[in-house]
Design a protein around this motif. Structure first.
Motif, mmCIF file in Angstrom:
data_model
loop_
_atom_site.group_PDB
_atom_site.id
_atom_site.type_symbol
_atom_site.label_atom_id
_atom_site.label_comp_id
_atom_site.label_asym_id
_atom_site.label_seq_id
_atom_site.Cartn_x
_atom_site.Cartn_y
_atom_site.Cartn_z
ATOM 1 N N SER A 1 -23.155 -5.758 11.822
ATOM 2 C CA SER A 1 -24.613 -5.733 11.984
ATOM 3 C C SER A 1 -25.309 -5.487 10.650
ATOM 4 C CB SER A 1 -24.993 -4.619 12.974
ATOM 5 O OG SER A 1 -24.590 -3.352 12.441
ATOM 6 N N THR A 2 -26.529 -5.945 10.612
ATOM 7 C CA THR A 2 -27.350 -5.668 9.425
ATOM 8 C C THR A 2 -28.600 -4.932 9.859
ATOM 9 O OG1 THR A 2 -28.613 -7.714 9.574
ATOM 10 C CG2 THR A 2 -26.594 -7.762 8.257
ATOM 11 N N GLU A 3 -29.119 -4.131 8.975
ATOM 12 C CA GLU A 3 -30.236 -3.277 9.367
ATOM 13 C C GLU A 3 -31.114 -3.010 8.154
ATOM 14 O OE1 GLU A 3 -28.753 0.188 11.510
ATOM 15 O OE2 GLU A 3 -30.335 1.341 10.513
ATOM 16 N N ILE B 1 -26.662 -1.845 5.595
ATOM 17 C CA ILE B 1 -27.924 -1.137 5.807
ATOM 18 C C ILE B 1 -28.741 -1.127 4.510
ATOM 19 C CG2 ILE B 1 -28.969 1.009 6.597
ATOM 20 C CD1 ILE B 1 -26.149 1.738 7.699
ATOM 21 N N LYS C 1 -21.153 -2.370 8.782
ATOM 22 C CA LYS C 1 -22.621 -2.366 8.828
ATOM 23 C C LYS C 1 -23.210 -2.573 7.436
ATOM 24 C CE LYS C 1 -22.985 1.393 11.559
ATOM 25 N NZ LYS C 1 -23.134 2.254 12.640
ATOM 26 N N SER D 1 -16.368 -1.187 13.040
ATOM 27 C CA SER D 1 -17.556 -1.957 12.679
ATOM 28 C C SER D 1 -17.737 -2.047 11.175
ATOM 29 C CB SER D 1 -18.789 -1.288 13.294
ATOM 30 O OG SER D 1 -18.904 0.022 12.740
#
Lengths: 124, 961
Positions: free
Chosen positions: B561-563, B601, B599, B597
C-alpha cells in the motif's frame, strides 16, 4: 558409472549444468552450497564434483579442502566466474584439479567433463 | 638862570655825567637838576623861551622828551633839514619859527638865553640867540657841559641800545641754540662732541644718555674710549689722524657698551670742527644699527636658504635673461649637463641644446615671453633633448616659467633627465609584451588542454553511451527472440522448452537491469547525471509505483500500500529518478519479505519530505547496516536471494538521493523488518500555488481554445485499451476507445480527436492500413497519430505519417509526455532575436500551432534562459548584439549537453559558403528571413522537435528499465 555432483547456489546454473550432463549421458546430483556438498560427498561416491566457488554458508574452496582431506572424491573441478589471471593458480593451489570458467560454453563443457571422467577411469 | 645857579647846575651836571651810565637814570638825574635849578617843571620850561630869532649857531640839546609824537617831531625837524639826524645826541640851533613849529608853541616868544625843551623826541636845550646879539659868555661854559652831557647821554643811550641789541642778539643766539638742541635731542642717534686733544665728551644730546644708559654727569666724565668695550686707543688715534683729520669726516662701524654692559653695534660718523680757541672738536653721530644688522642677517639667512633649496634640488634649475644668457645654474644642472657653473654663467642657453633645435629655441623663448601664459610644460612625449658637455644627447622633461623683473624678463627652466625613466618604461613595456606573450601561450596551452579534457570527457561519455548501446544490442535480441519463442510466437514449444527459455529470458532481463544500473552508477559518479526537477503531484507518482509493484507483491502474498499523510500534494523533484529509487526500495522490500506487508508512506518532517518504505521482512543485521548502501555489497544471507539482486540497487538509490539533495537511511531489526527512509528537502508548494504556477513543466495540459481534449485509442486488445485509457485519463485527457479497427476511421472523422494512438497488430484493417487511410482523407490527415505497438517499425511508422512511435509496453509517463507534446506543444522553444518586428512575426507563426516559446534579444540572455531551463529548440537570428548567432552555435555544439539541441537559424544575412557549411556541419537548419513561409517554419520546427522528441524518449525508455 560414476555420478557427478553439481554444486552451485544458483538454480539456473545447476539446472543448466545438470541438463547438459544428463543429455550427455551422465548421472547427476545437486547441492546448493559447500556444506551440502560435503554431506553428499560423504554419503555418496562421486566420480567428479563440479563446484561453484562463491557460495553462502560454505564456499567451494572450503568444501574442496574438506572433501580432499577426507578423501571423499578424487576430482573436484571449480566452476568460477572469476577468471582473471592469477585466479587459476589460486584455485589449483586450493585443492581443485581444474576449473571451468563461467559462463560455460555448452559444447566445450561436455568435452571437458568427458575428459575428466575418462582421466579418472584411466587413472583411478 | 643866574650865574650862581649856573655854576651849581654845571657842577651837579658834571657829577651826574661822571657817574651815571644808564641813559634813563642819567636823563632823570639831569631833569632833576634842571628842575632844581630852573625852578620850573618841565612843561613850564617852555615859558622860559624868549622869542627871538635863531640862527644856526643855536645849540639844541636833544634830551628826553615828553611832548608830542616822535615821528611828528622827526618830520618837523626833518623838514628843516638838519644836517645830522635827530637820533643822535644833538645840539641844534633853531630859529624862533622852528621852535614854534617844533615844539608847538603858539606864542611868539622871544627867547634869549637858553631853555630846555622837553619834547617827545628828546630834551632839547635850546639856546636862542638874537641875530644881533652876541652870545652871552655864560653860555660858553654851559655849552661844553651840555655837550658833554648830551654826548654822555647819547653814548649812554647808544650803549643802552647797543646793550639792548646785544641782548637781543644774545637772545637770538640762545634761541637758535635751543632750537638746535631740541633737534639734536630729537635725533635717535647719539650725537656728541669730543675734545680732540683729550677725547673727552664735552657735550651730547639726550639720545646719548638714553642709548647708553649713562647719566649726564657720568657722560661728562667719560671719554670716547669708555664707550667701546674693547678698544685699542692707538688704533683709534691712528684712525682719527689718518682718516678724520685728512678728510674732515669719517665713518666707522663698531660696538658700544652700555652702562649695563650690554652691547650693540653702531655706525659712527665723525666731523672735524676747527675751533678759534682751543682744540678742535669732533662731532660724532653714533647710530644704533642693530636693526640693520639683524635685517642683514635675516637677508643673509634667507638667501642661504633659497640658495640651499636651489642647490639641493634634484632637478636642474637654470635661469636665463632675455638675451638667453644663463644667470643661474644649480648643482643638479651641473651634474646633469656635466658643466661647472662658472663655465656657463653668462653663456647662451642653447649650448645645452642639440644643434638642430637651437634656432627654433630662440623663437620659442620669445614667443613664450610675449604670451600671457606664465608657465610652459614640456612633457616627455615631446622628445626634447639636452646636450651634455661631452656632446651626449639625453631625453628630458622640463617646465619653464617666466618672471618680469626690473631688469627685464627672467626665464627659469626646471628640468630632469628622464633617460632612466624612459629606459625603465621600455623595460616595462618589454616585460608586458613578454608577459602578454606568455599569457597567450599559457592560454593556448590551457585551451588545448581543455579541449583535450573535453574530448576525453566526451570520449568517456561516448564510451559510456556506446557501451550502453553495445551491451544492450545483443540483449535486445536475446530478450526479444527468446521472448517470442517462449511465448509461442514462432511455433509450438513444449514445457521443457518454455522452462529453459524462461530461464534465458529472466537472466537476460536481469543482465539488462544490471547493465542499466552500472550505467546509471557510472553516470552519477562521473557527474553526468543531473536532477531534472519538475513539479508533479505526489499522488500520481505513488499511483504509478503501485501500478508497477502491486503484482509483484501480490505474487508473494504480500500487502502493498501507499499512503500520503501530511505531505504536500505537489512537490518539486526529479520525478523519474525518484520513481526509480522508490521502485528499487519497494522491490527490495518485497524481495526480502516473505509474509506481511510493504508500505510506502509519505509525510513531512520539518521542511523535508520523507518517504518511508516499511517492510515486515527478514531485516538487516545491525553490523551490516553500514555497508548496505555500498556498491556490490550484498548482505550475507543464508539463502540465494541476494543473487537475484545486482548488488547495485541501494548504491544507486543512494546516489540518486544525493542528486536530489536528500538523504537515505535505514532502520532494521532482524526478523521483524526494515524501514528505509528517503528525506528530500522541499520548497513546499501548496496546491493553490501549483495552479498559479501556470502549469509549467506539469503534466497538466493547457487547454487551447477550440481544440478537442479527446484522444482516440485504437487497439484490439481490451487490456491494452484500458491501460492506455487509464494513463491518459490520469493526465486529464478525455479518451475515446476503439476496439474495432473498422470503426476507427469513422470515429476519427466524427469526433475529431486532437490525437490518435494506434496499435498495429490488429485484424483487418490492421494498423498500417488504418494509418494510410487516416493520412489520406482530408478530415483526419491533420490529426497526429502515435503508434503504440509491440512491433519495432519506427521508420516505417514515421514515414507513413505517424508523428510518434512507442513500443509496448509503454509507461504512463512516456505516453503522457508524447501526447503532451502534441497537445500542448509543450516543447519549449527559445527565440533569440533582437529585432522587435521580426520577433513578433515569428511569435505569430508559432502561435498558429500554439507553440510555447521564450524570447530573448541577445546571446547573453539566451544563455541565461538555456541555463534556467534547457529549451527543446532554439530559433536563432545570426545578427545579434555582442556575441553573434554563429558564435552561439559554436558554443552550443561544443558541449555534449547541447549537441543534439535542434537549432534553426533564421537570418536576413547573406551567408558565405563557409558559413553555410559551418551550419550544415553543426546540424543547424537555415531559413532565410523574408523568404520562408509560415508553413515552412512550422514544418521545420515540428519536424525537428519531433525528431528530438523521439530520440529523447528512446533514451528515457532505456534508462527506465
Amino acid at each position: 558409472m560414476n555420478k557427478i555432483l553439481v554444486v552451485d547456489d544458483n538454480e539456473q546454473n545447476r539446472y543448466l549444468a545438470t541438463y547438459l550432463l544428463e543429455h550427455a549421458g551422465e548421472t547427476c546430483d545437486q547441492a546448493v552450497n559447500g556444506e551440502q556438498a560435503v554431506e553428499q560427498a560423504q554419503q555418496n561416491s562421486y566420480g567428479l564434483i563440479l563446484m561453484d566457488v562463491q557460495m553462502p554458508i560454505m564456499d567451494g574452496i572450503e568444501a574442496a579442502r574438506i572433501i580432499r582431506e577426507q578423501g571423499l572424491c578424487a576430482k573436484i573441478i571449480a566452476l568460477t566466474a572469476k577468471a582473471m589471471r592469477g585466479d587459476e593458480e589460486k584455485l589449483l593451489a586450493s585443492g581443485f584439479d581444474g576449473y571451468v570458467a563461467k559462463p560455460i560454453d555448452p559444447e566445450n563443457f561436455i568435452k571437458q567433463v568427458k575428459h575428466w571422467m575418462l582421466e579418472d577411469k584411466i587413472h583411478p | 638862570m643866574d650865574s650862581s645857579d649856573l655854576a651849581s647846575f654845571l657842577s651837579d651836571l658834571a657829577q651826574v655825567v661822571a657817574i651815571e651810565r644808564e641813559p634813563d637814570s642819567l636823563l632823570e638825574k639831569f631833569l632833576q637838576i634842571l628842575m632844581q635849578h630852573c625852578k620850573a617843571d618841565r612843561g613850564l620850561l617852555l615859558h622860559q623861551y624868549q622869542t627871538g630869532s635863531m640862527n644856526d649857531s643855536s645849540i639844541v640839546l636833544r634830551l628826553h622828551s615828553c611832548v608830542g609824537d616822535i615821528a611828528a617831531c622827526h618830520s618837523i625837524v626833518d623838514g628843516y633839514s638838519w644836517h645830522f639826524p635827530l637820533s643822535t645826541s644833538q645840539v641844534l640851533l633853531l630859529t624862533d619859527n622852528q621852535c614854534q613849529q617844533l615844539f608847538g608853541l603858539n606864542q611868539h616868544y622871544q627867547i634869549t638865553g637858553f631853555g630846555f625843551v622837553v619834547a617827545e623826541c628828546g630834551v632839547f636845550c635850546v639856546l636862542v640867540q638874537n641875530d644881533d646879539c652876541q652870545p652871552e659868555s655864560r653860555f660858553e661854559t654851559l655849552i661844553p657841559a651840555l655837550s658833554l652831557f648830551a654826548n654822555t647821554y647819547a653814548l649812554c643811550r647808544d650803549n643802552q641800545s647797543y646793550q639792548q641789541k646785544l641782548q637781543q642778539e644774545k637772545q637770538k643766539v640762545s634761541d637758535n641754540l635751543q632750537c638746535f638742541r631740541t633737534a639734536l635731542d630729537a635725533s635717535r642717534d647719539a650725537i656728541f662732541l669730543i675734545d680732540s686733544s683729550t677725547m673727552h665728551i664735552v657735550d651730547f644730546n639726550q639720545s646719548m644718555q638714553k642709548n647708553l644708559g649713562y647719566s649726564r654727569d657720568e657722560l661728562l666724565t667719560m671719554s670716547i674710549y669708555d664707550l667701546k668695550p674693547h678698544v685699542d686707543k692707538q688704533d683709534l688715534q691712528t684712525f682719527f689722524e689718518t682718516e678724520l683729520v685728512e678728510k674732515g669726516e669719517a665713518v666707522l662701524v663698531t660696538v658700544y657698551r652700555r652702562k649695563d654692559a650690554s652691547e650693540y653695534p653702531v655706525e659712527m660718523s665723525f666731523r672735524y670742527i676747527e675751533q678759534q680757541q682751543g682744540a678742535p672738536l669732533i662731532n660724532v653721530v653714533a647710530r644704533d644699527i642693530s636693526d640693520r644688522v639683524s635685517i642683514q642677517q635675516a637677508l643673509l639667512q634667507n638667501e642661504k636658504r633659497l640658495s640651499g633649496i636651489i642647490e639641493t634640488a634634484i632637478d636642474a634649475i637654470i635661469s636665463i635673461d632675455e638675451q638667453q644668457n644663463i644667470v643661474l645654474f644649480n648643482s643638479a644642472a651641473e651634474k646633469i649637463f656635466a658643466y661647472r657653473r662658472e663655465e656657463l654663467i653668462g653663456q647662451k642657453l642653447d649650448r645645452l641644446l642639440p644643434e638642430k633645435v637651437r634656432s627654433n629655441h630662440q623663437q620659442l623663448v620669445q614667443r613664450f615671453g610675449s604670451s600671457t601664459r606664465d608657465a610652459l610644460h614640456v612633457p616627455p612625449q615631446r622628445l626634447l633633448q639636452g646636450m651634455r658637455k661631452n656632446g651626449e644627447l639625453f631625453p628630458l622633461e622640463a617646465n619653464v616659467s617666466k618672471l618680469e623683473s626690473d631688469d627685464g624678463m627672467l626665464y627659469t627652466v626646471i628640468l630632469r633627465d628622464i633617460s632612466e625613466r624612459i629606459a625603465n618604461e621600455k623595460e616595462l613595456q618589454r616585460y608586458r609584451e613578454d608577459l602578454e606573450f606568455q599569457v597567450q601561450t599559457r592560454t593556448q596551452e590551457l585551451v588545448t588542454a581543455r579541449d583535450e579534457a573535453l574530448r576525453a570527457n566526451r570520449s568517456k561519455s561516448d564510451f559510456l553511451a556506446n557501451m550502453s548501446h553495445e551491451l544492450r544490442t545483443p540483449l535486445n535480441s536475446i530478450i526479444g527472440f527468446t521472448g517470442l519463442i517462449k511465448d509461442g510466437y514462432v511455433g509450438d514449444v513444449n514445457d521443457e522448452q518454455v522452462k529453459q527459455l524462461s530461464m534465458v529470458y529472466d537472466s537476460a532481463q536481469h543482465l539488462l537491469a544490471l547493465i542499466n544500473n552500472i550505467l546509471d552508477l557510472s553516470k552519477v559518479e562521473a557527474g553526468k547525471m543531473q536532477a531534472e526537477n519538475e513539479v508533479f503531484e505526489l499522488e500520481f507518482l505513488l499511483a504509478e509505483i503501485e501500478d508497477m509493484m502491486a503484482l509483484q507483491a501480490q505474487n508473494k502474498g504480500l500487502l502493498f500500500s501507499t499512503e500520503i499523510s501530511g505531505a504536500p500534494d505537489t512537490i518539486i523533484s526529479d520525478r523519474v529518478k525518484l520513481r526509480q529509487l522508490l521502485v528499487n526500495l519497494v522491490g527490495n522490500a518485497i524481495k526480502f519479505t516473505d509474509a506481511g506487508s510493504v508500505k510506502l508512506i509519505c509525510y513531512q518532517d520539518s521542511e523535508q519530505l520523507c518517504i518511508d518504505v516499511v517492510d515486515t521482512g527478514i531485516g538487516i543485521p545491525s553490523d551490516q547496516l553500514d555497508v548496505v548502501f555500498q556498491s556490490f555489497r550484498q548482505i550475507e544471507q543464508g539463502d540465494a536471494r541476494q543473487h537475484q539482486g545486482t548488488g547495485l540497487g541501494l548504491a544507486i538509490c543512494k546516489q540518486f538521493v544525493g542528486l536530489l539533495s536528500g538523504e537515505i537511511s535505514v532502520k532494521s531489526e532482524t526478523g521483524r523488518g526494515s524501514t528505509f527512509t528517503v528525506r528530500l528537502p522541499q520548497n513546499l508548494i501548496s496546491s493553490q500555488a501549483s495552479q498559479a504556477f501556470g502549469g509549467i513543466n506539469v503534466n497538466h495540459h493547457v487547454q487551447n481554445q477550440g481544440e478537442s481534449n479527446t484522444i482516440l485509442i485504437i487497439d484490439d486488445e481490451p487490456t491494452a485499451l484500458d491501460l492506455l485509457s487509464t494513463y491518459l485519463k490520469q493526465q486529464g485527457y478525455d479518451t475515446l476507445l476503439c476496439q474495432n479497427s473498422a470503426e476507427a476511421l469513422n470515429m476519427a472523422v466524427e469526433h475529431q480527436p486532437f490525437a490518435i494512438t494506434l496499435d498495429l497488430v490488429m485484424p483487418e484493417p490492421d494498423g498500417w492500413t488504418l494509418l494510410t487511410q487516416l493520412k489520406q482523407i482530408p478530415e483526419t490527415e491533420h490529426i497526429p497519430v502515435i503508434i503504440v505497438s509491440i512491433l519495432q517499425e519506427q521508420q516505417l511508422g514515421l514515414s507513413l505519417g505517424a508523428v510518434d512511435y512507442l513500443v509496448k509496453p509503454v509507461e504512463a509517463l512516456q505516453l503522457a509526455s508524447r501526447v503532451d507534446k502534441i497537445r500542448n506543444r509543450h516543447s519549449d522553444i527559445l527565440l533569440i532575436e533582437d529585432n522587435q518586428s521580426d520577433a513578433e512575426l515569428i511569435a505569430k507563426i508559432l502561435g498558429i500551432e500554439g507553440y510555447c516559446f521564450r524570447w530573448v534579444q541577445d546571446v547573453q540572455s539566451g544563455w541565461r534562459a538555456i541555463n534556467e531551463k534547457l529549451p527543446d529548440m532554439i530559433l536563432l537570428d545570426l545578427m545579434l548584439p555582442g556575441v553573434s548567432g554563429l558564435q552561439l552555435v559554436q558554443q552550443l555544439r561544443s558541449h555534449e549537453v547541447y549537441r543534439d539541441l535542434p537549432i534553426i537559424v533564421i537570418s536576413a544575412k547573406q551567408l558565405s559558403a563557409e558559413e553555410r557549411q559551418f551550419l550544415r556541419d553543426n546540424f543547424v537548419m537555415l531559413l532565410a528571413k523574408a523568404s520562408f513561409t509560415a508553413i515552412e517554419l512550422l514544418n521545420e520546427v515540428g519536424r525537428l522537435l519531433h525528431q528530438v522528441g523521439l530520440e529523447q524518449n528512446n533514451k528515457e525508455a532505456e534508462i527506465m528499465e
